[in-house]
Enzyme design. Structure first.
Site, PDB file in Angstrom:
ATOM      1  N   ALA A 113       7.033  61.612  83.366  1.00 52.02           N
ATOM      2  CA  ALA A 113       6.551  60.126  83.282  1.00 52.02           C
ATOM      3  C   ALA A 113       5.257  60.126  83.920  1.00 52.02           C
ATOM      4  O   ALA A 113       5.032  59.774  84.970  1.00 52.02           O
ATOM      5  CB  ALA A 113       7.602  59.348  83.911  1.00 52.02           C
ATOM      6  N   ALA A 143       3.816  54.832  91.885  1.00 51.25           N
ATOM      7  CA  ALA A 143       4.663  55.656  91.445  1.00 51.25           C
ATOM      8  C   ALA A 143       5.489  55.168  90.122  1.00 51.25           C
ATOM      9  O   ALA A 143       5.198  54.038  89.656  1.00 51.25           O
ATOM     10  CB  ALA A 143       5.764  56.027  92.340  1.00 51.25           C
ATOM     11  N   ASN A 144       6.491  55.678  89.566  1.00 51.12           N
ATOM     12  CA  ASN A 144       7.326  55.303  88.626  1.00 51.12           C
ATOM     13  C   ASN A 144       8.888  55.763  88.796  1.00 51.12           C
ATOM     14  O   ASN A 144       9.036  56.712  89.767  1.00 51.12           O
ATOM     15  CB  ASN A 144       6.824  55.648  87.223  1.00 51.12           C
ATOM     16  CG  ASN A 144       6.960  56.913  86.865  1.00 51.12           C
ATOM     17  OD1 ASN A 144       7.799  57.666  86.796  1.00 51.12           O
ATOM     18  ND2 ASN A 144       5.656  57.571  86.677  1.00 51.12           N
ATOM     19  N   HIS A 145       9.583  55.239  88.238  1.00 53.05           N
ATOM     20  CA  HIS A 145      11.175  55.447  88.399  1.00 53.05           C
ATOM     21  C   HIS A 145      11.757  56.720  88.044  1.00 53.05           C
ATOM     22  O   HIS A 145      12.887  56.821  87.748  1.00 53.05           O
ATOM     23  CB  HIS A 145      12.023  54.148  87.762  1.00 53.05           C
ATOM     24  CG  HIS A 145      11.671  52.692  88.720  1.00 53.05           C
ATOM     25  ND1 HIS A 145      12.314  52.766  90.038  1.00 53.05           N
ATOM     26  CD2 HIS A 145      10.941  51.773  88.471  1.00 53.05           C
ATOM     27  CE1 HIS A 145      11.571  51.604  90.434  1.00 53.05           C
ATOM     28  NE2 HIS A 145      11.188  50.829  89.591  1.00 53.05           N
ATOM     29  N   VAL A 188       8.611  50.073  84.850  1.00 49.01           N
ATOM     30  CA  VAL A 188       8.784  51.263  85.292  1.00 49.01           C
ATOM     31  C   VAL A 188       8.010  51.775  86.402  1.00 49.01           C
ATOM     32  O   VAL A 188       8.244  52.930  86.961  1.00 49.01           O
ATOM     33  CB  VAL A 188       8.450  52.373  83.990  1.00 49.01           C
ATOM     34  CG1 VAL A 188       9.203  51.931  82.775  1.00 49.01           C
ATOM     35  CG2 VAL A 188       7.032  51.969  83.516  1.00 49.01           C
TER      36      VAL A 188
END
Lengths: 235, 235
Positions: A107, A41-43, B37
């Site tokens: 993203a 995942a990413n933030h 990230v």
């Protein structure tokens, strides 16, 4: 005050400068499965993309929002399509074409695992941790920017950087073939990912425009007004 | 009706069978950063662990809940410590010792990346996707189960499996050195991860006890009553 003028634009404008303009917005992270229980995942929280979808809709645009997993409520009056992975996001974007404008705020994971495991990868005693091989995901911004009959007239990408923000973003704009790039610094100390504020640079073929730090909602309004001016005044 | 009896136990018991019993509960996923990230996550919602922390507290236990990132509200009357990674979870657990009972319901990431990148890993044109090397995370359940003066008297682990559920869990109990294992099938089609229901197997040294499918809240009550019976009646 510039922000005040934009607020006025949104509150007093009874006409809809973007009426009938078909707009595709992507938002949020993508999740790339490693096995049935784990994923990369990413933030990204999705807040900036959701705010853009909402403000474009408020100016009259016909908005489709393709969203990765987020905790956000769907913007009112927007057609929301929920996906999980980058490949699903690409398919949903292609389904949403033709569009006049594409704003790629998601993203998207650059990579996915080469061979996703159908069963949970087990930890074994006295064994090395696994080495995972990745393959590149489709580059949605580059694909939407490719010249052709289905290319939206205005393609806008985002560049989330942690160093050399404008340099990386200028090079990204040329590499992807999109028209505008909104770049921001997402280093953890900025609090951008997940936070409510953003400090953006708008990069087009004529140069770099640095915006003040503002809320993601204000940035969405500023972008939407800039798009409306571009379409109606050709600036 | 068995569940009815447990409900009665919770609603009518004015005494607190676990009063003064120091209990450590872990819950939720851990996130392991790849760079500023990106991170590896898993589908644990934390619901089962939070429900257990709450029911143990209702029976009088002095509960510390070490929780990975979740969307849940903290259980009332419980000391909640929020962490992100497996290494942070281990440190928080060790800080919470000594404890009489440890219930490890968290879905701890087995691996973390060998060398976390301080800057965002960049995608380059015409280059292969990166190969990521992982190292094993500390095995929190095994560490808490290790014989010694600080070992809780009762250590309970969870086994989230997608195949050969009981076989894998029986072997896990022996490998980790814990006292009980609660095993469940988390294959996507079961809806266990993120859902409100659970079908659990309780495995101890005497064998396997299959529980009916029930809500995670009911499973937490059943487990807490079983723990209270174990401590007071030695069953």
């Amino acid at each position: 005050e510039i922000l005040g003028a934009i607020e006025d634009y949104f509150s007093t404008s009874s006409e809809k400068p973007l009426a009938g303009i078909k707009t595709l917005v992507t938002a949020g992270p993508t999740h790339e499965a490693l096995d049935p229980v784990r994923y990369i995942a990413n933030h990204s929280s999705g807040k900036q993309g959701y705010a853009i979808a909402q403000t474009m809709q408020q100016l009259g645009a016909d908005v489709t929002l393709v969203s990765g997993p987020t905790q956000l409520s769907p913007p009112q009056g927007v057609n929301v399509i929920k996906i999980t992975s980058a490949e699903e996001m690409l398919a949903a974007c292609q389904n949403a074409l033709p569009a006049d404008i594409a704003i790629c705020a998601a993203a998207v994971a650059d990579w996915r695992i080469a061979e996703q495991s159908e069963q949970k990868i087990k930890k074994k005693n006295n064994e090395e941790a696994p080495t995972l091989n990745f393959v590149q995901n489709p580059d949605i911004l580059a694909i939407l920017s490719k010249p052709g009959p289905k290319r939206p007239g205005l393609v806008i990408g985002f560049a989330a950087e942690t160093e050399q923000v404008t340099e990386n973003a200028i090079s990204k704009r040329e590499r992807k073939g999109c028209d505008w790039i909104l770049a921001n610094d997402v280093s953890p100390e900025t609090g951008t990912f997940g936070g409510d504020e953003n400090t953006l640079f708008l990069i087009d073929k004529s140069g770099v425009d640095q915006w003040h730090k503002m809320t993601k909602d204000a940035a969405a309004k500023k972008l939407s007004k800039r798009i409306a001016d571009h379409l109606t005044l050709n600036v």
